[in-house]
Scaffold this active site. Structure first.
Site, PDB file in Angstrom:
ATOM      1  N   SER A 111       0.847  -1.198   0.000  1.00 15.28           N
ATOM      2  CA  SER A 111       0.000   0.000   0.000  1.00 15.28           C
ATOM      3  C   SER A 111       0.886   1.254   0.000  1.00 15.28           C
ATOM      4  O   SER A 111       1.652   1.451  -0.939  1.00 15.28           O
ATOM      5  CB  SER A 111      -0.960  -0.056   1.191  1.00 15.28           C
ATOM      6  N   ASP A 251      -9.653  -5.928  -4.319  1.00 15.72           N
ATOM      7  CA  ASP A 251      -8.767  -4.920  -3.745  1.00 15.72           C
ATOM      8  C   ASP A 251      -9.261  -3.500  -4.020  1.00 15.72           C
ATOM      9  O   ASP A 251      -9.765  -3.205  -5.116  1.00 15.72           O
ATOM     10  CB  ASP A 251      -7.386  -5.095  -4.388  1.00 15.72           C
ATOM     11  N   HIS A 278      -7.411  -6.208  -0.078  1.00 14.66           N
ATOM     12  CA  HIS A 278      -6.216  -5.382   0.060  1.00 14.66           C
ATOM     13  C   HIS A 278      -5.097  -6.044   0.850  1.00 14.66           C
ATOM     14  O   HIS A 278      -4.004  -5.492   0.946  1.00 14.66           O
ATOM     15  CB  HIS A 278      -6.603  -4.052   0.738  1.00 14.66           C
TER      16      HIS A 278
END
Length: 300
Positions: A111, A251, A278
């Site tokens: 991320s 995601d 995610h």
């Protein structure tokens, strides 16, 4: 890996501050170590703690808390201009030097950590041998648009609750938190119940980047405001090392979000985890770790 060797924890001095880190495995065994960059901004190493499993392959794993988070120096009185990508790049370089691995290492960023990892990689450091970008944007405007699109697909009653509390500035209310949970259970972690590391991530309250407006998120962690116009798309072709892209079928880092990596990095492959959102490293932990180990073994 020497199974009897316990993880080693320590601090790397960074100016007047300190970066906390943990090494799992043996840095001296001749295998290229893997450095893990956690998400957020504002999350901590334990949100990607699962990647320590990779050490079972014999490769040392380094995890750390970014400056301002977790066990590293916490600062609440800094001007927003203090929090920049360059600051965290300097912190990463400092840690690599401290551990004496700057001449040979691999990097995995999840991320926001993927943003940082890609920024490091486009500088073409001589010691970077392989790159793993997990569930990360390449352009913040695209990320913002896609998360808003996903929110628009939520049930109407959930959307109305979120809009009402966003306008009122009451995003921490019980009703708003419950509505946000619908999004998180679709697009952040789809396991039921959530593992402890995911529960703790949201309990800390600094990683819920998809909900709320940009102003609110920037107040929670100023770097987010500084990243609002960030993009690395035009610089990605500079990355000439083997690269693995990881994302989940559900995601919030949608195919549109990760597409620039696939289109612009010459030596890249994509692992799409069909039952994940995610956090494939949590949602499909064994498969994700196997994919990472296979990639590293193949290219290092």
């Amino acid at each position: 890996m020497n199974a009897s060797k316990p993880p080693q924890e320590g601090y790397a001095s960074f100016g007047a501050n300190k970066t906390w880190y943990r090494v799992t495995g043996d840095l001296q065994n001749g295998l290229t170590p893997l450095v893990i960059l956690h998400g957020g901004p504002g999350c901590t190493y334990d949100t990607v703690d699962a990647f320590k499993d990779v050490a079972a392959s014999g490769r040392a794993i380094i995890q750390f808390d970014h400056l301002g988070s977790g066990f590293s120096t916490r600062m609440v009185d800094k001007d927003p201009s203090f929090w920049t990508v360059e600051l965290f790049l300097e912190e990463l370089d400092n840690l690599l030097d401290h551990l004496r691995i700057s001449q040979g290492y691999a990097l995995l960023g999840h991320s926001w950590g993927g943003v940082l990892a890609s920024e490091h990689a486009v500088l073409t450091p001589s010691g970077l041998r392989a790159l793993i970008i997990a569930n990360a944007p390449a352009d913040m405007r695209t990320w913002e648009a896609e998360t808003l699109r996903l929110r628009e697909a939520l049930p109407e009653e959930v959307r109305q609750v979120l809009i009402r509390h966003e306008q009122a500035g009451t995003l921490q209310s019980a009703e708003s938190v419950q509505a946000s949970q619908v999004y998180f259970e679709r697009h952040v972690c789809r396991l039921r119940p959530w593992p402890e590391e995911v529960v703790q991530m949201f309990a800390r309250g600094r990683c819920d980047s998809a909900m709320g407006g940009a102003a609110q998120r920037a107040e929670d962690f100023p770097l987010l405001g500084n990243l609002r116009d960030w993009s690395i798309v035009e610089r990605l072709s500079r990355i000439q090392i083997p690269t693995l892209l990881i994302s989940g079928r559900y995601d919030e880092a949608t195919p549109t979000v990760v597409k620039p990596y696939l289109e612009n990095i010459p030596d890249i492959r994509w692992a799409l985890f069909e039952s994940s959102s995610h956090m494939p490293h949590v949602e499909e932990r064994v498969a994700c770790m196997g994919t990472v180990v296979s990639f590293l073994d193949e290219c290092l």
